[in-house]
Design a protein around this motif. Structure first.
Motif, short mmCIF file in Angstrom:
data_model
loop_
_atom_site.label_atom_id
_atom_site.label_comp_id
_atom_site.label_asym_id
_atom_site.label_seq_id
_atom_site.Cartn_x
_atom_site.Cartn_y
_atom_site.Cartn_z
N PRO A 59 22.71 32.08 71.47
CA PRO A 59 23.14 32.98 72.55
C PRO A 59 24.31 32.43 73.37
CG PRO A 59 20.75 32.74 72.55
CD PRO A 59 21.29 31.78 71.53
N GLU A 60 24.36 31.12 73.56
CA GLU A 60 25.44 30.54 74.38
C GLU A 60 26.80 30.60 73.69
OE1 GLU A 60 23.32 27.02 72.38
OE2 GLU A 60 22.71 28.88 73.33
N GLU A 61 26.83 30.98 72.42
CA GLU A 61 28.10 31.11 71.69
C GLU A 61 28.71 32.49 71.88
OE1 GLU A 61 26.89 30.12 67.73
OE2 GLU A 61 27.29 28.00 68.03
N ARG A 62 28.06 33.36 72.61
CA ARG A 62 28.57 34.70 72.87
C ARG A 62 29.27 34.72 74.21
NH1 ARG A 62 23.35 35.90 70.53
NH2 ARG A 62 23.68 36.86 68.51
N PRO A 63 30.14 35.60 74.52
CA PRO A 63 30.63 36.66 73.65
C PRO A 63 31.74 36.15 72.74
CG PRO A 63 31.70 36.83 75.77
CD PRO A 63 30.72 35.67 75.85
N SER A 64 31.98 36.87 71.67
CA SER A 64 33.09 36.54 70.78
C SER A 64 34.40 36.85 71.50
CB SER A 64 33.02 37.39 69.50
OG SER A 64 31.86 37.06 68.78
N MET A 65 35.39 36.00 71.28
CA MET A 65 36.70 36.24 71.91
C MET A 65 37.79 35.61 71.08
SD MET A 65 36.40 33.55 75.08
CE MET A 65 34.65 33.76 75.38
N ARG A 66 38.96 36.25 71.07
CA ARG A 66 40.12 35.70 70.36
C ARG A 66 40.83 34.73 71.31
NH1 ARG A 66 42.67 35.77 65.94
NH2 ARG A 66 41.51 37.51 65.05
N LEU A 67 41.06 33.51 70.82
CA LEU A 67 41.73 32.48 71.61
C LEU A 67 42.99 32.02 70.89
CD1 LEU A 67 38.66 30.31 72.63
CD2 LEU A 67 39.86 31.99 74.02
N ARG A 68 44.00 31.68 71.67
CA ARG A 68 45.26 31.17 71.13
C ARG A 68 45.35 29.68 71.47
NH1 ARG A 68 49.81 31.75 68.82
NH2 ARG A 68 51.77 30.93 69.59
N VAL A 69 45.78 28.91 70.50
CA VAL A 69 45.94 27.47 70.68
C VAL A 69 47.38 27.11 70.38
CG1 VAL A 69 45.18 25.20 69.87
CG2 VAL A 69 43.54 27.07 70.00
N GLU A 70 48.00 26.37 71.27
CA GLU A 70 49.36 25.89 71.04
C GLU A 70 49.34 24.77 70.01
OE1 GLU A 70 52.07 27.37 72.21
OE2 GLU A 70 50.67 28.80 73.10
N GLY A 71 50.44 24.58 69.33
CA GLY A 71 50.53 23.53 68.33
C GLY A 71 50.38 22.15 68.94
N PHE A 72 49.88 21.21 68.15
CA PHE A 72 49.73 19.83 68.59
C PHE A 72 49.64 18.95 67.36
CE2 PHE A 72 45.53 21.52 67.96
CZ PHE A 72 44.75 20.47 67.50
N ALA A 73 49.67 17.66 67.56
CA ALA A 73 49.52 16.71 66.45
C ALA A 73 48.18 16.02 66.59
CB ALA A 73 50.64 15.69 66.47
N ILE A 74 47.53 15.78 65.46
CA ILE A 74 46.23 15.12 65.47
C ILE A 74 46.23 14.02 64.42
CG2 ILE A 74 45.19 16.74 63.81
CD1 ILE A 74 42.61 16.57 65.61
N GLN A 75 45.56 12.93 64.74
CA GLN A 75 45.48 11.84 63.77
C GLN A 75 44.79 12.35 62.52
OE1 GLN A 75 44.97 7.63 65.05
NE2 GLN A 75 43.03 7.81 63.99
N ALA A 76 45.28 11.94 61.37
CA ALA A 76 44.82 12.47 60.09
C ALA A 76 43.43 11.99 59.70
CB ALA A 76 45.82 12.10 59.00
#
Length: 176
Positions: A59-76
């Motif tokens: 239940p805590e994973e609701r409500p569904s929503m579209r999110l935008r994430v800016e680009g970033f670099a992550i260690q491989a």
């Protein structure tokens, strides 16, 4: 037989110019993916969006929503024992598991996944003395495991490492 398990994956995310200890290298075009996992390499992830909670299980994973994430670099790859050891050597940092190992609290310890004698079934057990240096508890060691992921690291420990490395941890949205 027991196996030390990563309590928190400590993958530092940062902009390429934020890594003071080693300049991150980016993948070029269609470079072999295996080369991407060289220690200290970062991968640039582009901006994008996703639906958080698309198939909510809880239940805590609701409500569904579209999110935008800016680009970033992550260690491989996950932070390795060698990388974490360099941080500890440079700063004298003591992890929460190491502090718990010297505690008089009978409930102090860190979780280790212990398998039965056949190596089949297992369960989590609280093991006193389990730390990043002794992943299976007292008497174990990371000798010969420098490139293995560091384990028994809490969120506070991961944040301290990421700050020292000139980065940060990915946000929940970036991780998703």
């Amino acid at each position: 037989m027991s196996v030390g398990i990563v309590l928190l994956a400590t993958i530092a995310a940062c902009s390429p110019e934020a890594e003071p200890h080693k300049a991150p290298q980016r993948l070029a075009g269609r470079e072999c993916l295996a080369k991407a996992f060289e220690q200290g390499r970062f991968i640039a992830l582009p901006s994008g969006s996703y639906v958080k909670g698309a198939d909510p299980l809880y239940p805590e994973e609701r409500p569904s929503m579209r999110l935008r994430v800016e680009g970033f670099a992550i260690q491989a790859h996950e932070v390795t024992n060698d990388q974490f050891a360099a941080f500890v050597k440079a700063t004298g940092y003591l992890t929460e598991a190491e502090r718990a190992a010297t505690s008089t609290d009978p409930q102090a310890g860190s979780a280790v996944f212990a398998r039965d004698a056949k190596g089949m079934n297992g369960r989590w057990v609280l093991r006193r003395g389990a730390t990043w240096r002794a992943p299976e508890g007292a008497g174990s060691s990371i000798a010969g495991k420098g490139r293995h992921p560091v384990v028994h690291v809490t969120l506070a420990d991961a944040r301290a490492y990421a700050s020292w490395a000139g980065g940060r941890l990915p946000t929940e949205e970036e991780w998703e």
